[in-house]
Write a protein that holds these residues in place. Structure first.
Motif, PDB file in Angstrom:
ATOM      1  N   GLY A   1      72.974  46.514  29.089  1.00 25.12           N
ATOM      2  CA  GLY A   1      72.232  45.609  28.995  1.00 25.12           C
ATOM      3  C   GLY A   1      72.426  43.917  27.589  1.00 25.12           C
ATOM      4  O   GLY A   1      71.924  43.302  27.758  1.00 25.12           O
ATOM      5  N   PRO A   2      72.318  44.865  26.945  1.00 24.90           N
ATOM      6  CA  PRO A   2      73.195  43.793  25.785  1.00 24.90           C
ATOM      7  C   PRO A   2      74.019  42.271  25.981  1.00 24.90           C
ATOM      8  O   PRO A   2      73.665  41.557  25.696  1.00 24.90           O
TER       9      PRO A   2
ATOM     10  N   THR B   1      63.593  52.216  22.067  1.00 24.64           N
ATOM     11  CA  THR B   1      63.609  53.310  22.818  1.00 24.64           C
ATOM     12  C   THR B   1      64.044  53.932  23.710  1.00 24.64           C
ATOM     13  O   THR B   1      64.527  55.267  24.445  1.00 24.64           O
ATOM     14  N   SER B   2      64.474  52.778  24.573  1.00 29.26           N
ATOM     15  CA  SER B   2      64.721  52.401  25.314  1.00 29.26           C
ATOM     16  C   SER B   2      66.582  53.432  25.845  1.00 29.26           C
ATOM     17  O   SER B   2      66.927  54.387  25.992  1.00 29.26           O
ATOM     18  N   GLN B   3      67.608  52.889  24.390  1.00 29.60           N
ATOM     19  CA  GLN B   3      68.456  53.509  24.055  1.00 29.60           C
ATOM     20  C   GLN B   3      68.116  55.349  23.485  1.00 29.60           C
ATOM     21  O   GLN B   3      69.579  56.159  23.818  1.00 29.60           O
TER      22      GLN B   3
ATOM     23  N   ALA C   1      73.867  56.644  34.709  1.00 34.89           N
ATOM     24  CA  ALA C   1      73.211  55.169  35.428  1.00 34.89           C
ATOM     25  C   ALA C   1      72.505  54.436  34.021  1.00 34.89           C
ATOM     26  O   ALA C   1      72.276  53.120  33.804  1.00 34.89           O
ATOM     27  N   LEU C   2      71.430  55.373  32.997  1.00 36.27           N
ATOM     28  CA  LEU C   2      70.109  54.820  32.205  1.00 36.27           C
ATOM     29  C   LEU C   2      71.061  54.604  31.153  1.00 36.27           C
ATOM     30  O   LEU C   2      70.995  53.846  30.977  1.00 36.27           O
TER      31      LEU C   2
ATOM     32  N   GLY D   1      69.973  58.269  25.622  1.00 33.19           N
ATOM     33  CA  GLY D   1      71.321  59.483  24.934  1.00 33.19           C
ATOM     34  C   GLY D   1      70.749  60.833  24.926  1.00 33.19           C
ATOM     35  O   GLY D   1      71.348  61.620  25.601  1.00 33.19           O
ATOM     36  N   ALA D   2      68.889  60.910  25.128  1.00 34.85           N
ATOM     37  CA  ALA D   2      68.566  62.508  25.604  1.00 34.85           C
ATOM     38  C   ALA D   2      69.203  62.795  26.785  1.00 34.85           C
ATOM     39  O   ALA D   2      68.990  64.144  27.075  1.00 34.85           O
TER      40      ALA D   2
END
Length: 386
Positions: A218-219, A135-137, A210-211, A141-142
């Motif tokens: 993160g991974p 969901t964060s990815q 940044a997001l 992207g959105a």
């Protein structure tokens, strides 16, 4: 000519060969693209037919294709189906761009792209995983796409309030430069509304970038921490293929690890965190978990393992690990070591294909060597012959 060894090699290493070739084409595409961007003349078999601006544009787009191939090669390592589709599209594009570049530097790129495409097509069945996006990815992207759309549409709508924005491409260029906080200063706002719009693009762009970086880095950070703690991340586990699983760790296991280091890809599963950390410091892939539990064996991709080795100092735990492994994969070859000779039949009944008793073998070697006064290697050869 017997084709069995070649067929066996293809079955075991076809996937890795595909990834290696795709990555090589990616590197060549980037290198030749960059080299041909600044070319002042067009040479080669198509030189007289290709205008200079097309050749230089092909160099620029070729470099971009190379970077996209890098991404697709990473996806192939994870056996993603979408990466296979992307690679089958990008390889012909890379070859075409190499032809349009019409440079002697592009010949290896064109040849290797043509050679790699049949290999990728032949290994289609290996890349069968669906892309799993968190969901964060998706949100990152959105947000990134929405910011670029907002900035491009807004800048083009307010183009009369900027000094050098006349086309949608100019508006997109302004959005990229502003959102990334580069700000070349060549598109200057001339009204209050344009300045406020520019501020909003900076804030939204910096936040979305940044997001996006957070979801990408993160991974990688997780993987580094996992390895430092003697664990493997989910991404690393997904790359395992045709590997050997070593269930448990003990005095009998150390020679196994030493022998496997240069022989095959392998993963050790042990519940002891200190042992796991020590193995990880030596560069050994290790998963801290109970080897007799189903979940860690599934994470360790026992379905794709070529063999399972169980050799600790506890025959009872080894038997339980063998039972679990056999239940999860009834075709994998399982080798076990029995500390006590009496436990050999028990491990065989648990599901081991081969059970070796080091104590029994050691005793027989000592007797043969003592009675025959032969070298220990000769004694080993005699046991093998028997």
């Amino acid at each position: 000519m017997d084709s069995t060894p070649l067929r066996s090699y293809w079955q075991r290493h076809g996937g890795r060969l595909t990834v290696l070739l795709a990555a090589t084409v990616a590197a060549l595409s980037v290198a030749t693209g960059v080299a041909n961007i600044g070319a002042r003349s067009v040479v080669g078999p198509l030189g007289q037919f290709v205008p200079e601006w097309i050749q230089r544009t092909a160099g620029f787009t070729g470099a971009l294709t190379g970077f996209l191939l890098v991404v697709s090669a990473l996806g192939l390592r994870r056996r993603l189906r979408v990466a296979w589709y992307a690679t089958t599209i990008l390889l012909p594009m890379g070859a075409l761009q190499g032809l349009l570049q019409s440079s002697s530097l592009s010949v290896p790129l064109v040849v290797l792209s043509i050679v790699t495409l049949p290999v990728v097509l032949a290994n289609a069945a290996r890349f069968d995983r669906e892309l799993s996006v968190s969901t964060s990815q998706l949100a990152a992207g959105a947000a990134l796409v929405a910011t670029q759309v907002y900035g491009t549409v807004g800048a083009y709508t307010l183009r009369e309030d900027f000094t050098t924005i006349d086309t949608p491409i100019d508006a997109f260029y302004y959005t990229i430069a502003t959102a990334s906080t580069v700000g070349y200063g060549d598109a200057v706002p001339t009204s209050q509304a344009a300045r406020l719009f520019g501020i909003s693009v900076v804030l939204l762009g910096a936040s979305s970038f940044a997001l996006a970086l957070g979801t990408l880095l993160g991974p990688a950070i997780e993987a580094r921490f996992s390895r430092a703690l003697g664990r493997m991340s989910g991404g690393q586990l997904e790359l395992l293929e045709d590997h050997v699983l070593v269930l448990g760790y003990g005095d009998l296991t150390e020679p196994v690890v030493t022998e496997l280091t240069d022989a095959a890809e392998f993963l050790v599963i042990t519940p002891d965190s200190e042992q796991a950390s020590a193995l990880s410091d030596r560069g050994v892939d290790v998963l801290t978990a109970n080897p007799s539990d189903e979940e860690p064996l599934q994470h360790a991709r026992i379905d794709d393992a070529r063999a399972v080795v169980v050799a600790t100092d506890d025959d009872a735990k080894d038997a339980l690990a063998v039972l679990t492994a056999r239940d999860l994969n009834d075709e994998v070859y399982i080798v076990a070591a029995a500390t006590d000779r009496e436990n050999v039949p028990k491990l065989e009944r648990a599901g081991a294909d081969t059970v070796i008793s080091p104590a029994s073998i050691g005793g027989r070697l000592l007797v043969r060597s003592a009675l025959d006064r032969s070298d220990v290697y000769d004694a080993v050869a005699q046991l093998v012959e028997e």
